[in-house]
Every structure is written in structure tokens, then in C-alpha cells.
Design an enzyme around this catalytic site. Structure first.
Site, PDB file in Angstrom:
ATOM      1  N   GLN A  77      -9.319  -5.757  -6.253  1.00 58.67           N
ATOM      2  CA  GLN A  77      -8.534  -4.540  -6.041  1.00 58.67           C
ATOM      3  C   GLN A  77      -9.442  -3.370  -5.658  1.00 58.67           C
ATOM      4  O   GLN A  77      -9.150  -2.620  -4.736  1.00 58.67           O
ATOM      5  CB  GLN A  77      -7.764  -4.176  -7.307  1.00 58.67           C
TER       6      GLN A  77
ATOM      7  N   PHE B 111       0.825  -1.225   0.000  1.00 52.21           N
ATOM      8  CA  PHE B 111       0.000   0.000   0.000  1.00 52.21           C
ATOM      9  C   PHE B 111       0.854   1.268   0.000  1.00 52.21           C
ATOM     10  O   PHE B 111       0.393   2.330   0.400  1.00 52.21           O
ATOM     11  CB  PHE B 111      -0.986  -0.001   1.186  1.00 52.21           C
TER      12      PHE B 111
ATOM     13  N   GLU C 142      -5.525   1.984  -6.862  1.00 48.41           N
ATOM     14  CA  GLU C 142      -5.689   3.051  -5.871  1.00 48.41           C
ATOM     15  C   GLU C 142      -7.030   3.753  -5.942  1.00 48.41           C
ATOM     16  O   GLU C 142      -7.494   4.322  -4.961  1.00 48.41           O
ATOM     17  CB  GLU C 142      -4.528   4.048  -6.013  1.00 48.41           C
TER      18      GLU C 142
END
Lengths: 168, 717
Positions: free
Chosen positions: B618, B223, B684
Site C-alpha cells: 500500500q 483511488f 493514502e
């Protein structure tokens, strides 16, 4: 003094500070059991002790004297456990680090549910047949953290393996 | 799955010693005395390393100060007595067993001379701020006359939004197992940047990067946090001094002390709109905290740069410098928290105007990039809004505070999600084809759970026209081709474009090998395609020869090529972004103030989706991290001494199973016309917009606007 790990006898270490987790990982090379926090907050180190799920980081190796430990490596011989297969099918993992703990925890969680052990969200504590509802299942698995966010897949895998209906 | 994957702390070289680290307990000052006698004499202790006996080292090269610089900070490591932040490493103990190392570390006593420290945003502001430098540019944008436009706009809205510090909290703690051999360093590390780590560690020790060997086959979550921090350097020093392999696995507390998180922000959003709701002024300004030794002022203005058409724009980041551990990149640095301010403010403006919040956003859809003036390569924002709104049931939304079910107040909210497409220079891929018709594809890329190895096995199989089980994808090793950072949601584009080039190279080489005896004789690389494990003429598919046949006739066991991805020019000509619309149902307990989120639906336009299963995961992962930021996540610091108070997973709360609802993710799957493979990044965007959508839903449920994350029950009582 000895314990059994995945069916094999193992001497209890002489240093009494050794946790069951560090015994497995650092001395027996059974690294499938993971260390995420070493303080009982994340569940990555969950193993089965005489069939019950325990946090091996909070269990001293000496406490396991005379008892039987099952880790992710010993869950089944040879082929995959149906739950392991379901984790792949339902994408119940991303990085894989919390996965062994999730799987060991779920295997024992299902046994707790089947024998009628209530959880924090069980409405009727006297109920002999608790339904593994949406909340029941998630509450019982909430001690196993996942940071990648594979929660939906993990729950789906458990439901597909153990519950035909009721948890969704 | 079976516990057979080997993570960094699970390699076991012969004669390995265990390291434990001692952390400073003051925010600023110096160590005046370090009593190591008891530790040195403790059973099993091999070495105690402090600033008094550590060898001279260069500082880590700070991230973005050079192409492969990967250091989270550039502070000296055990080079002097100075303490720059609470938690700085001041000693390391090496012992035969982990228990001995941890015990001996606990015996070290430090005495300090304490200087006055700046530990809070307020104190940092009082000392004076400076304009942040983000990605090499001053974080200040001014277009048109934002102050005049705001002053004269028909409708004005202005508010301040605050977000706390966050920590990544990958479940695998940062760890390294390493050893020296013949002056070269071998590291099994948990990182998302093998080449950056190798080059940067080399720079600390005065070694060429070819003398530092980094493997990172499995990474238990990153991350943004798994780059180079002081622990790898400490372990390498200890191993060299002791002359034996070392394992350093940070404790969970050690991760909080050693590895920076996301910085606290204080954001002012001011919007000026005309009578129809069209933005005349968009101002997003504020202050972030930062240490004097890092590279990232949390760039919360990024969302505002491309989200909405506006007549004028003012964006500005001021930095308040604190005595603290270097903050760093964390999933969607900038957008994750910047979208909280901007998308909350858009919701607030919509209410003032009496316009549906979706309609307000669609009215402000830009035709071209509002800051750069470039055309969008592909922008399906309206599709995202319409699709998600319908699936979610947005039409059931009522006025704030009207819907109540028993003790629970129910509200719906939404926000826009967005993240730019990026592709960094340096992508390269090797392909080795063997005479048995198999291919090995090698890239120094990373798998932290994103599905990298699956997706690129799939991409390579597709390009080479081989079955997936004939492809071996090798990654996580700096010996492999390419400099590929697993960051900025760019890894897939970088690796994919390199595989495309490498395949082209391979075809050329195969045609040369095939020679005149082949049915392909005389054809050029442009005239053939890959099919059925071989090459065929595009014009006449009957002219075909398998790879195995070409290689065996040429007497070759294998053929290797390396393809270099072209320089990333696409971003110079196009504004490239993924977008999404995220919808949330929030339930707020009228008695306790507790917030629950039983439903989340998002529609996303991320270009072509290479693997729907891993892509959905994701997105869900990002959304869940956003849910954590919305409701519970906060790194708390004691203002008296700058110490992180909740350095544990029991006191830093993450979403657990019961907090996470079923999350519906819908993709447009519309290929981007200018990105390699038509795909844009997906790692993201999921986190963006979520905390605003939750705040907007909480407002719709209760009529209370929370502008300070996390939205905990005390703010709703």
C-alpha cells in the site's frame, strides 16, 4: 477460418471489426485477458500469439486466423505456473487487473531475452548473451502499466522465477 | 492471477445488450439538434437514448449531501439540452454487440449553440472566487495574528506552488453490468462504496435502497474514483427502457470524460520564523478550480493544519468555478498536493536559515494539535525522521549542484508525509459460526487491491481463535451488514472495530447456548476469551469448550450475530494522524534535463501494522503515484473548449516499470492507544510528501527550484 485458443479450435467471427481481445472476452467468456485502454497503451490485454506477446486489443481476430493463442487461463493446465506462484509470494499485484497481462508479458519477455533480442536499453546490440539487468528487465516490462504500484513485487517475482542473479 | 476473478464487466447475463456513450464536444451551451437517424438504423441497434426520449430522473445525490449520497456530481442526466462541460454524455446507444454499439454511437451528429465558457484557473479567478466549503466547514482557519507575525518575523519566506489536474487512471475502466427484475435493479458494479451507490441510484429512480442490489467483488483499482457517476445511471435507464440486461464499460477516453479527477491548485505558502527557525506564522492559502456541481474544493490546507507548531496560522481555500467535469476525491485529497507546497516551502526556509531541513522540522514539532488544541494519540514524527535519514544515508547530502556523476547531477531531498486517522459511522459486521467449526464474516466493505479480504480474514481468525482457512470473509455486496466506504483510509478501522463488537456479541450468545452442562457454565462474557476454536475461562483455561461442541449440544447448525461498531468518538478527544518521512535521490541529466529517481526510502508511523506485506505494498503504491505526480502526471485541458486533450494512457503518463526504483518502507509498528486494533489507515499516506521530496532533491542536484508540478525536463533546461 479458425484459430486455436488455449488448444481448442475457435471459428473466426464473421464481423471483421472484432478484436482478438473482444473475441476472447465477449464471445468466448475468457475474461482473464483484461481491457484497460483498448488502444495499445496499457498492456493489460497481453496474450501469446504463437508464443509471442501481442496486445490483443490491437490485433483483429481475423489476423489470428490459423494461429495459436494462449491466454492467462491456458498458461498451464491444472496447477499454477511458477510465475503465478511467485506473484503471490512477492505480492506482485494489488487489484489484480493488470496481473494477467503482466504474467503473459513476462513469460514471452523471458523468451525474447533468452534468444538474445535486444531492448531499447541494450548497450551492445551484437552481444549474444544479454544480461537481464535491473534496467533490461524493467525496460522490457514497461509496456505493462500498473496503477496500484505493485512494480517492485512484479519485478521480484520475475527475478525469482527466471533469473538467479543480475537483475537486482 | 489465473484470470478467474470476475470483474464488473465480466458478468454475462442472458440476452445482454452493449452500451456506448456519446460525449458533448463543447464546454458550455446546448444541443440544438441531434441527428440519430443513421445510428437508429444501424445494424444491431436496440435503442438510442437522448434527452428527447429519456424518462424523467432526479439528479444523483451529490457526495456528502446525505449520509449515503455517492454522486460525483448532481447534474441532470439526459434531462435537457444543456451542456455543462466538455465530455458530458448526450446520447447512449444500445446494440446487440459491442462493435455495433460503438459504430452506431460514432454515427450520431450533434449541433450546438455555444455559450462562452470559463475553462482556466485564470479566467475563473477573474470572474471572482468564493471561500471553499470543505467537509461542511468554510475552508478558512485563522489563529493568532498571522499577518503581523509574518511581517515582524526575523526570517520570512514566501512562494507560490502550482499543481495540475490529475486523473486516477485505475487500470480497470469504470464498468457496470446490470438488469431489472420485478422492479428491482441488480448491478454488478466496479465501486468502492456499494451502499452509497445503492442508496443514490435508488434516489435517482425513486426506489428504496433495498430495491437496488449492488455487488462489487473485485475492483480493478479505485483511488477515490469508483463511486457513482453518470454511466451507471445511463446503463440502468437503458436496461429499463430496453427491458434487457445491459453492460456499459466506459472506454478509456470515456473514463476521462465521465469520471472527475483531482483539481488544479495554486498555493501560496508564507512562513515566518524566529532566529532559531521556530515558526511564528504559517500561511497556506490559494485557489483551486471546481465545477458548480460538486462537493470538493481540493483541500490542500489539510497538511498545514497539524504538521507544525506555529504561533499563528492562516489557511484559506478560494474556489474558482469553471465549466468542467466535477473534480473529485483522489488518493489523499488535499494532502497529496498540499504537502507539495508546504514541504517544498519548509525546505526553502531551511536553506535560507542555514539549518538542516530535518532539524528545522524537528524544531517545529508540535506538542499538541496546533489547530484543534487536542493531544495527539500517538506521534512518532521524530522517529520517522531519524530512522529514514539513517537508512537512506542523509549524511552524504552535499550543497546544491555539487555532486555530479558523468552527465548526471545527483541530489538528495526529503519531506514529511502525513494523513489523518478517520473512522466513519456505520461500521457493522456479521459473523456466522457453523457446527463444523468454521466462521463466515460479512461486511459490506470493498477489495480494490488494498488487501482488505486478507487482513480481515486475519483479524477475524485472530479474534475468533480460528485458523485463517476456517474463515470466509464476504464483502462487496450491499446486502451485507454495515455502511463502509473504502475511502479516507478508514475502511480497516471501521471493519475491524465492527468485527471486535461482533465477536463480543458472539461470545455472549455462545455462553447462553452453552448452558449448565458446559465447563463454561456460570461464566460471564467478560470472564472468558476465545482460544483454540472455542471459549475458555480467563482465570482457569482448563474450563474450555469448542464452538463446535457448544453448537452441537445445543442442536444448532449455526449461530449468527451482527455487531455494530460504536460511534467514532476517538477523533473527538484526540488528534489522530499517521506520519512519515520520505527521502528521495534524484538524478538530473545535465544535457537533457531528464529526471530519474533511483532511490526512495520512507519511514512511517501508522500505528500497529496488521499485515506487513500488504501494508508495504500500500505504501509503495502511494509513493509511486506520488512519483508520477512529481515527474509526469498532468491532465491537460484545451483552454479554447475545455476539452481534456490527453484522455488516454499514452498521453497521460504514469510511472512504468523503468521509472520505479526499489522502494524501501519501514514501519514503526507502534500501536495507537486509542484506535481499534491499534492501527491507523495506510492507503493514502504514501502519496503525501513525495512530490515535495522529489522537488527538494532536484533542487539539491541542480540548484534549480521547480514550484510547478510536474517537474518535466523543460523546467530544468
Amino acid at each position: 477460418m479458425a484459430l486455436t485458443v488455449n488448444g481448442a479450435p475457435v471459428p473466426v467471427p464473421t464481423d471483421p471489426r472484432v478484436s482478438l481481445l473482444d473475441l476472447l472476452r465477449e464471445r468466448l467468456d475468457l475474461t482473464g485477458t483484461k481491457k484497460g485502454c483498448n488502444q495499445g497503451a496499457c498492456g493489460a490485454c497481453t496474450v501469446l500469439l504463437d508464443g509471442e506477446r501481442v496486445l490483443s486489443c490491437l490485433t483483429l481476430a481475423v489476423q489470428a486466423d490459423g494461429r495459436s493463442v494462449t491466454t492467462i487461463e491456458g498458461l498451464v493446465e491444472g496447477a499454477m505456473h511458477p510465475l503465478q506462484q511467485a506473484f503471490i509470494e512477492h505480492d506482485g499485484f494489488q487489484c489484480g487487473y493488470c496481473t494477467p497481462g503482466q504474467i503473459c508479458s513476462a513469460v514471452a519477455m523471458v523468451e525474447e531475452w533468452r534468444r538474445g533480442s535486444p531492448s531499447n536499453v541494450t548497450q551492445d546490440l551484437a552481444d549474444s548473451a544479454i544480461e537481464l539487468t535491473h534496467d533490461e528487465l524493467r525496460e522490457r516490462m514497461s509496456g505493462n502499466l500498473c496503477r496500484c504500484g505493485a512494480h517492485n513485487g512484479i519485478v521480484d517475482a520475475i527475478v525469482a522465477t527466471y533469473v538467479t542473479e543480475g537483475a537486482r | 492471477m489465473r484470470g478467474a476473478a470476475t470483474f464488473a464487466a465480466e458478468f454475462a447475463p442472458e440476452n445482454m445488450a452493449y452500451a456506448a456513450v456519446v460525449f458533448a464536444t463543447i464546454a458550455r451551451g446546448r444541443v440544438t439538434a441531434l441527428d440519430i437517424a443513421a445510428a437508429t438504423g444501424a445494424p444491431g441497434v436496440v435503442l438510442v437514448l437522448t434527452h428527447e426520449n429519456a424518462p424523467r430522473l432526479k439528479p444523483m445525490p451529490l457526495f456528502m449531501t446525505a449520509g449515503k449520497a455517492g454522486g460525483g456530481d448532481d447534474l441532470p442526466i439526459l434531462q435537457d439540452a444543456e451542456v455543462h462541460y466538455n465530455g458530458q454524455p448526450i446520447a447512449l446507444v444500445l446494440a446487440e454487440t459491442l462493435e455495433q454499439a460503438e459504430h452506431a454511437a460514432s454515427l450520431i451528429e450533434a449541433t450546438y449553440e455555444i455559450d462562452e465558457a470559463v475553462t482556466t484557473l485564470e479566467a475563473g479567478k477573474a470572474r471572482g472566487t468564493r471561500t471553499g466549503i470543505a467537509f461542511g466547514q468554510p475552508a478558512h482557519v485563522e489563529i493568532g495574528k498571522p499577518e503581523d507575525e509574518l511581517a515582524t518575523a526575523a526570517h520570512r519566506f514566501e512562494a507560490t506552488y502550482t499543481t495540475p489536474r490529475h486523473n486516477h487512471n485505475a487500470i480497470e475502466p469504470h464498468a457496470v453490468t446490470l438488469y431489472w427484475q420485478d422492479g428491482e435493479l441488480y448491478m454488478h458494479d466496479a465501486v468502492q462504496a456499494v451502499n452509497h451507490v445503492a442508496w443514490s441510484v435508488g434516489s435517482v429512480f425513486g426506489l428504496g435502497e433495498d430495491k437496488v442490489h449492488v455487488t462489487s467483488p473485485y475492483v480493478g483499482g479505485g483511488f477515490g474514483s469508483k463511486v457513482l457517476w453518470s454511466h451507471q445511471i445511463l446503463a440502468a435507464v437503458a436496461a429499463r427502457e430496453a427491458g434487457r440486461p445491459v453492460r456499459l464499460s466506459l472506454s478509456r477516453e470515456g473514463v476521462y470524460r465521465t469520471v472527475g479527477g483531482r483539481a488544479q491548485t495554486e498555493q501560496r505558502v508564507a512562513l515566518g520564523a524566529d532566529a532559531q527557525g521556530r515558526l511564528q506564522a504559517l500561511q497556506h492559502t490559494g485557489t483551486v478550480i471546481m465545477s458548480a456541481h460538486n462537493a470538493l474544493p481540493e483541500p490542500f490546507i489539510l497538511s498545514a493544519q497539524s504538521s507544525y507548531a506555529t504561533k499563528s496560522m492562516l489557511l484559506d481555500i478560494q474556489v474558482a468555478t469553471l465549466d468542467m467535469l466535477a473534480n473529485t476525491f483522489m488518493r489523499a485529497p488535499g494532502e497529496a498536493v498540499g504537502s507539495f507546497g508546504l514541504e517544498s516551502a519548509m525546505d526553502e526556509l531551511a536553506e535560507r536559515l542555514g539549518i538542516d531541513p530535518i532539524e528545522l522540522r524537528i524544531r517545529n514539532e508540535p506538542e499538541k494539535d496546533p489547530m484543534k488544541g487536542l493531544p495527539f494519540s500517538s506521534r512518532q514524527v521524530v522517529w520517522c525522521w531519524r530512522t529514514a535519514a539513517e537508512r537512506f544515508g542523509w549524511d552524504k547530502r552535499q550543497a546544491p549542484g555539487l555532486r555530479r556523476e558523468g552527465e548526471w547531477l545527483v541530489g538528495l531531498g526529503c519531506a514529511m508525509a502525513g494523513y489523518p486517522y478517520q473512522r466513519m459511522p456505520g461500521g457493522a459486521a456479521g459473523i456466522t459460526l457453523t457446527a463444523d467449526g468454521r466462521a463466515q464474516v460479512s461486511v459490506a466493505a470493498h477489495e480494490m487491491g488494498m488487501g482488505t479480504s486478507t487482513v480481515h480474514t486475519q483479524v477475524a481468525a485472530d479474534r475468533l481463535a480460528l485458523p485463517m482457512d476456517a474463515i470466509e470473509f464476504r464483502y462487496g455486496d450491499n446486502a451485507l451488514p454495515g455502511v463502509v466506504l473504502a475511502g479516507g483510509s478508514q475502511q480497516t478501522a471501521s471493519v475491524g472495530s465492527a468485527i471486535i463488537v461482533a465477536t463480543r456479541e458472539l461470545v455472549k450468545e455462545l455462553l447462553q447456548l452453552a448452558g449448565n452442562a458446559s465447563p463454561l457454565a456460570g461464566l460471564s462474557a467478560d470472564e472468558v476469551g476465545t482460544t483454540h476454536g472455542g471459549l475458555a475461562s480467563l482465570a482457569d483455561p482448563q474450563r474450555y469448550e469448542s464452538y463446535a461442541s457448544i453448537l452441537s449440544r445445543a442442536g444448532r447448525f449455526e449461530l449468527s450475530v451482527v455487531g455494530q461498531a460504536p460511534m467514532p468518538g476517538e477523533g473527538m478527544h484526540w488528534s489522530m494522524h499517521s506520519h512519515g518521512a520520505i527521502f528521495v535521490e534524484a538524478r538530473v541529466n545535465a544535457v537533457t534535463g531528464e529526471v530519474r529517481v533511483p532511490r526512495l526510502t520512507g519511514a512511517y508511523d501508522c500505528g500497529r501494522i496488521l499485515n506487513p506485506k500488504t501494508a508495504t505494498s500500500q505504501l509503495r503504491g502511494g509513493i509511486i503515484m506520488g512519483l508520477g505526480a512529481a515527474l509526469m502526471e498532468e491532465t491537460q485541458v484545451d483552454p479554447r473548449n475545455g476539452r481534456i486533450m490527453n484522455a488516454s494512457l499514452s498521453e497521460y503518463h504514469l510511472p512504468v516499470h523503468l521509472d520505479v526504483p526499489d522502494i524501501e518502507v519501514i514501519f514503526s509498528d507502534i500501536p495507537d492507544p486509542v484506535s481499534p486494533m491499534g492501527a491507523r489507515g495506510i492507503g493514502e499516506i504514501g502519496i503525501t510528501g513525495v512530490s515535495a521530496a522529489v522537488a527538494n532533491a532536484v533542487y539539491n542536484a541542480t540548484g534549480k527550484r521547480v514550484r510547478d508540478l510536474p517537474i518535466t525536463l523543460d523546467k530544468l533546461l
